[in-house]
Design an enzyme around this catalytic site. Structure first.
Site, mmCIF file in Angstrom:
data_model
loop_
_atom_site.group_PDB
_atom_site.id
_atom_site.type_symbol
_atom_site.label_atom_id
_atom_site.label_comp_id
_atom_site.label_asym_id
_atom_site.label_seq_id
_atom_site.Cartn_x
_atom_site.Cartn_y
_atom_site.Cartn_z
ATOM 1 N N GLY B 91 0.797 -1.178 -0.211
ATOM 2 C CA GLY B 91 -0.283 -0.110 -0.084
ATOM 3 C C GLY B 91 0.966 1.174 0.091
ATOM 4 O O GLY B 91 0.737 2.051 -0.546
ATOM 5 N N GLN B 196 -7.786 0.539 4.766
ATOM 6 C CA GLN B 196 -8.448 -0.240 5.584
ATOM 7 C C GLN B 196 -9.921 -0.453 5.508
ATOM 8 O O GLN B 196 -10.657 -0.725 6.108
ATOM 9 C CB GLN B 196 -8.452 0.645 7.123
ATOM 10 C CG GLN B 196 -6.891 0.790 7.653
ATOM 11 C CD GLN B 196 -6.533 -0.573 8.217
ATOM 12 O OE1 GLN B 196 -7.249 -1.626 8.404
ATOM 13 N NE2 GLN B 196 -5.051 -0.564 8.657
ATOM 14 N N SER B 216 -3.821 -2.464 0.241
ATOM 15 C CA SER B 216 -2.816 -3.739 0.265
ATOM 16 C C SER B 216 -3.463 -5.058 0.798
ATOM 17 O O SER B 216 -4.607 -5.032 1.272
ATOM 18 C CB SER B 216 -1.719 -3.440 1.277
ATOM 19 O OG SER B 216 -2.156 -3.180 2.584
ATOM 20 N N CYS B 342 3.376 0.793 11.340
ATOM 21 C CA CYS B 342 4.414 1.267 10.502
ATOM 22 C C CYS B 342 5.068 2.616 11.277
ATOM 23 O O CYS B 342 6.192 3.020 10.853
ATOM 24 C CB CYS B 342 3.728 2.203 9.266
ATOM 25 S SG CYS B 342 3.402 0.788 8.208
#
Lengths: 404, 404
Positions: B91, B196, B216, B342
């Site tokens: 992503g 999401q 993703s 992340c």
């Protein structure tokens, strides 16, 4: 004959496509099959569960462990330390990253060659459009970089020199130490695209003044979709992508754990098996070339007078349409290619062969055969049979068609 | 209790780390476990042998087949056509690509929000340094984009508006149709980071004037390392990377076949199971939240008054150090997180919660719990037990430590 060795469990799938018994894969510079052990390592990684290496909690531990083991194996394969290895999604991304990172300031000047992989050539084109100066060091008729020209083109104001260690089409090994030394003497950063060198040459990257080295796993039996950027300690490298803190903050994006597990295992295996693999591959390649040259009159080995990597044979079959030749070979189960897979969808003569001075016609007459540790001598002999037979057939057709 | 459902074969590995019997994974917005069927699809792809989708010969057919099936499933999940789906490595890469491609001309102006994922925020920072104007539409105390502000900031000279569909930390669903309509009315291109949202909302991407959508696979049980860029037909998109002809020449680099096989299967499964999964996840989330709110006095649901995605619960536990709280929960086998994975290696208060008007202290008091289809009600109840117990314990410690 050990056909299983080539395709493993998947021989049947390929036979479905081919429709006969002969399946000999000689296109290993395009991609290689997974080794059973690599398959095994990916299997283990598949069982890891929901584990994000960036998660602070212990569920991330399993993924972090995979990353760490793999990074160590990859580092060892090229004689580097783990902290200088950064995983990417491909050799292409790795190449783009280095060129991108080193040309952020203006003015910038990049020196490449006309025989680089498409990822370097096209990225250099993008940079040119953005105002970066791009110079190409010419190559000789064996595809070897002209060091005199390099000596002139690499000036202290050069931002980066990027030269392939081993050419993907011909296997020509560049005098990387000499080129790196020229760069170092002028304080110029040097990058080598080593996609076709890693695993086929014994590499101790820190023994040569190489600042950046890039490669991908699927050229030595790791899965597709995993690449590596090596950066010498102390050299600049900024991220190309913005995002999280992955890969020391230099290459963000959640890690491709399966690919990383695969390249780790493939690297570990390769390191153990070197230099035996290289000797064996060179024997296969020489057995192949000698037999073809003995039986097919006029065939020329492209880059035949250069030092070449152990597994690559680029042959020119004068007087036949190489595309038709290759198509027949492929239909007979001998997998080989013209130019690189990345550009094989485009029916253009190889830019590598053109840069070496071949005509478009000669380039089209040329076919690349590339071997892997999964090939066996019996396959080579069988391939030679099919190739020589098909060549005669095509030559016969040419004669029949030519005006009386 | 069906613990096996959560970790599959890997429960034992995680137990080794945790050291007790309780292992409840509630960090599915960070990453999810592979579904058994996805595991199976990757197994099949592992058997494909040396097959480069770019190879002209038949050995490439097997890989091309995997690519084609997967692209179809991914396209169907979001209601798009296959030719508008491009595979990336994450992503993060997908987000960077869209921002990169649409800001090549100068002057460029990009409009984002202060609660975007790090990949958008950092890339926007890079662009800013290159001279691109970046504006942020503020959000309200539920994390919802202020449409009045959007109306003013999105001007016809805007190159791109990029707004997350669903926030990764709070689950807030943005009024994407309204924002897209504002963009369309001014002829401005609109991108949504739907990492999401895909698989948690019913999406028919062509029903809304969305020009680019990225996501993703590992958020809906595909492996890590595979992302997608959707591009509406007719909208501009240039490659970020230079290289071969893969992905219609727009995203070069040899394809991550295992990842692509995985996301294809995960997308197909998800499409079949929607909307039941969403209903089930919402039930789990509500059961969890209601029980916590009933038992822990003062707990606040961040973004509680916004429409939220079915699986996410971001709770503020006033009066405790959220990091210490989370660490205890993790040690007791309840996996959850603060902010996104992340950025979880950086001990800073969540930028999302700060932008919503929380203080740094309040942001640190907040913890994200995110559910997946592999969670079961019994886990929710057990997690509630552990969380409420740990909260009381920590509150007791705070009282004991406070000056008499």
């Amino acid at each position: 004959m050990e056909k299983q060795a080539v395709f493993g469990d998947n021989l049947e799938i390929l036979r479905d496509h081919v429709g006969d018994e002969t399946v000999i894969y000689l296109d290993n510079n395009a991609t290689t099959a997974l080794l059973p052990e690599v398959h095994g390592a990916i299997q283990e990684a598949l069982l890891i569960g929901p584990s994000n290496p960036s998660s602070a909690h212990q569920a991330g531990d399993a993924a972090r462990h995979v990353l760490s083991i793999a990074r160590e194996a990859v580092a060892e394969l090229i004689g580097a330390s783990t902290e200088h290895i950064f995983f990417t999604s491909s050799g292409t991304e790795a190449n783009n990253w280095v060129l991108h990172a080193l040309t952020r300031k203006r003015p910038s000047k990049v020196v490449i060659t006309p025989i680089e992989h498409e990822s370097i050539r096209q990225k250099a084109g993008f940079l040119k459009a953005e105002g970066v100066t791009v110079h190409e060091i010419p190559v000789d008729d064996n595809g070897l970089v002209l060091l005199d020209a390099a000596d002139k083109l690499v000036t202290p104001d050069t931002s980066l020199v990027s030269i392939q260690w081993v050419n993907n089409e011909t296997g020509t090994i560049q005098p990387i130490s000499d080129i790196a030394a020229i760069c170092r003497s002028r304080g110029v950063l040097f990058h080598t695209d080593a996609a076709q060198a890693v695993g086929k040459l014994q590499i101790a990257v820190t023994d040569i003044p190489i600042d950046y080295m890039t490669f991908s796993g699927h050229k030595f039996h790791a899965p597709k979709g995993i690449g590596v950027t090596y950066r010498r300690p102390g050299t600049p490298l900024s991220p190309m992508l913005g995002g999280g803190t992955q890969e020391s903050g230099l290459r963000p994006g959640t890690e491709n754990l399966l690919g990383i597990a695969g390249i780790g295992k493939a690297a570990a295996l390769r390191r153990c098996r070197m230099p035996n693999i290289c000797t064996r591959l060179a024997h296969l390649r020489d057995r192949f070339e000698n037999a073809i040259l003995a039986r097919c009159q006029g065939v020329v080995v492209n880059s035949g007078n250069a030092g070449r990597v152990c597994n690559t044979s680029n042959l020119r079959f004068p007087g036949v349409d190489g595309q038709a030749f290759m198509a027949r070979l492929n239909n007979r189960g001998i997998y080989c290619s013209q130019s690189s897979a990345c550009t094989s969808q485009i029916p253009e003569p190889s830019h590598v062969l053109l840069a070496m001075g071949l005509t478009a016609e000669q380039a089209f007459e040329s076919i690349r055969f590339s071997f892997s540790e999964q090939n066996v001598p019996e396959e080579v002999d069988e391939a030679v049979q099919v190739i020589t037979g098909t060549y005669s057939e095509l030559k016969g057709l040419m004669v029949a068609r030519s005006p009386a």
